[in-house]
Design an enzyme around this catalytic site. Sequence first.
Site, mmCIF file in Angstrom:
data_model
loop_
_atom_site.group_PDB
_atom_site.id
_atom_site.type_symbol
_atom_site.label_atom_id
_atom_site.label_comp_id
_atom_site.label_asym_id
_atom_site.label_seq_id
_atom_site.Cartn_x
_atom_site.Cartn_y
_atom_site.Cartn_z
ATOM 1 N N PHE A 77 8.275 -27.173 21.330
ATOM 2 C CA PHE A 77 9.361 -28.065 21.754
ATOM 3 C C PHE A 77 9.420 -28.169 23.284
ATOM 4 C CE2 PHE A 77 12.203 -27.429 17.711
ATOM 5 C CZ PHE A 77 11.294 -28.182 16.976
ATOM 6 N N LYS A 108 0.222 -7.315 7.493
ATOM 7 C CA LYS A 108 1.210 -6.451 8.155
ATOM 8 C C LYS A 108 1.838 -5.473 7.167
ATOM 9 C CE LYS A 108 1.370 -8.005 12.502
ATOM 10 N NZ LYS A 108 1.183 -7.183 13.702
ATOM 11 N N ASN A 136 11.337 -13.449 15.369
ATOM 12 C CA ASN A 136 10.842 -14.482 16.304
ATOM 13 C C ASN A 136 11.225 -14.176 17.749
ATOM 14 O OD1 ASN A 136 11.163 -15.693 13.563
ATOM 15 N ND2 ASN A 136 10.145 -17.399 14.554
ATOM 16 N N ARG A 138 3.847 -22.247 18.096
ATOM 17 C CA ARG A 138 5.152 -21.742 17.671
ATOM 18 C C ARG A 138 6.237 -22.689 18.161
ATOM 19 N NH1 ARG A 138 4.475 -15.287 18.560
ATOM 20 N NH2 ARG A 138 3.025 -15.959 20.169
ATOM 21 N N TYR A 185 -1.517 -12.823 7.171
ATOM 22 C CA TYR A 185 -0.668 -12.192 8.183
ATOM 23 C C TYR A 185 0.403 -11.314 7.519
ATOM 24 C CZ TYR A 185 2.416 -11.932 12.304
ATOM 25 O OH TYR A 185 3.212 -11.505 13.354
ATOM 26 N N ARG A 192 15.968 -19.902 12.164
ATOM 27 C CA ARG A 192 15.312 -18.744 12.759
ATOM 28 C C ARG A 192 16.293 -18.146 13.758
ATOM 29 N NH1 ARG A 192 12.355 -20.122 9.292
ATOM 30 N NH2 ARG A 192 10.065 -20.229 9.263
#
Length: 318
Positions: free
Chosen positions: A189, A147, A172, A184, A143, A209
């Site tokens: 969560f 990119k 993010n 993710r 990834y 993050r």
Amino acid sequence: MRILVTGGAGFIGSHLIDRLMAQGDEVICLDNFFTGRKHNILKWLDNPYFELIRHDITEPIKLEVDQIYHLACPASPIHYQYNPVKTIKTNVMGTLYMLGLAKRVKARFLLASTSEVYGDPEVHPQSEEYRGNVNPIGPRSCYDEGKRVAETLAFDYHLQNNVEIRVARIFNTYGPRMLENDGRVVSNFVVQALKGQPLTVYGDGSQTRSFCYVADLVEGLIRLMNGEHTGPINLGNPDEYTILQLAQAVQNRVNPDAEIIFKPLPQDDPKRRQPDITKAKTLLDWQPTIPLAEGLKLTIEDFRDRVTSPEGHHLASV
Ligand code: NAD
Ligand code: UDP
């Protein structure tokens, strides 16, 4: 304007399409439905100004368009690591074909790049000048490096063939329509808390993050596309949280009795991440407007419908 959105059935792509359709553009959505869902674009399917093409961008395609938002690529580690060679093909061959298309029809091309080009950053916050700390042979490299090559391709088509490019380095992003099984952190969560399962914090939760609500991000993409600057430009929300703080925020909002458990930290997991958005502020007059508490509320409402109602669950899986 006729606008192509690759990856348009995905999370960010479908929110972008909602904005473009609302402002009266003609939109072509191209997607192979790896992580995208028809459900995300269902409301546009009967609209004559909307066209859906099931296509894999690792194969060439000929279309006539004015702008290309190139978003097709799985974004979540579990999805992009499912078939790493395919992820590289999508980033390299897919981006090459889309840039070839942009060159042929003289369309403006926006690449959805990522903060992952900075890897596990040694400077903080990350500005666009920072060249990154990426492991070229780690589990994230299909990834990250994919990119990075995509950015190189965009700039080489620009320098060699005068293709008008825009490069967004997206940090993010979260919001409604993330997949339930996306892997993710925000979706994990929220789904765990809604289902009464323990929230899985990887490592000790001290890694950070910075989370941007999807509507803010889409506004930034549209400004970048229609502005005068090629970028790369960071788009993200500079409010930085530890993963443990995020878990507690979700716990407080959804289920104060939910347990928090600790699991091993994945290899090469970046320790800190926060965008320096000086460029976006000065060049695009853009900055996020939706704080985490508000964005989480909207995201939790969306997941509550899907996770707790059998009908919502069925529809969202289409
Ligand atoms: P997503 O997985 O929801 O969307 C990606 C879309 O691309 C999906 O609809 C998927 O089916 C499609 N796709 C994947 N491979 C394809 C292929 N070979 N051919 C055609 N379609 C293909 O992810 P997202 O969060 O909406 O991310 C969109 C873009 O933004 C990606 O390029 C991603 O790298 C970038 N980005 C996202 C984030 C984030 O936090 N969400 C952060 C940085 C960068
Ligand atoms: N994470 C976590 N629990 C989860 C999923 C992720 O603690 O259930 C952590 C992960 O290790 C990382 C952070 O949350 O430190 C963000 O992970 P995500 O996959 O959302 O994004 P990325 O690592 O690509 O920024």
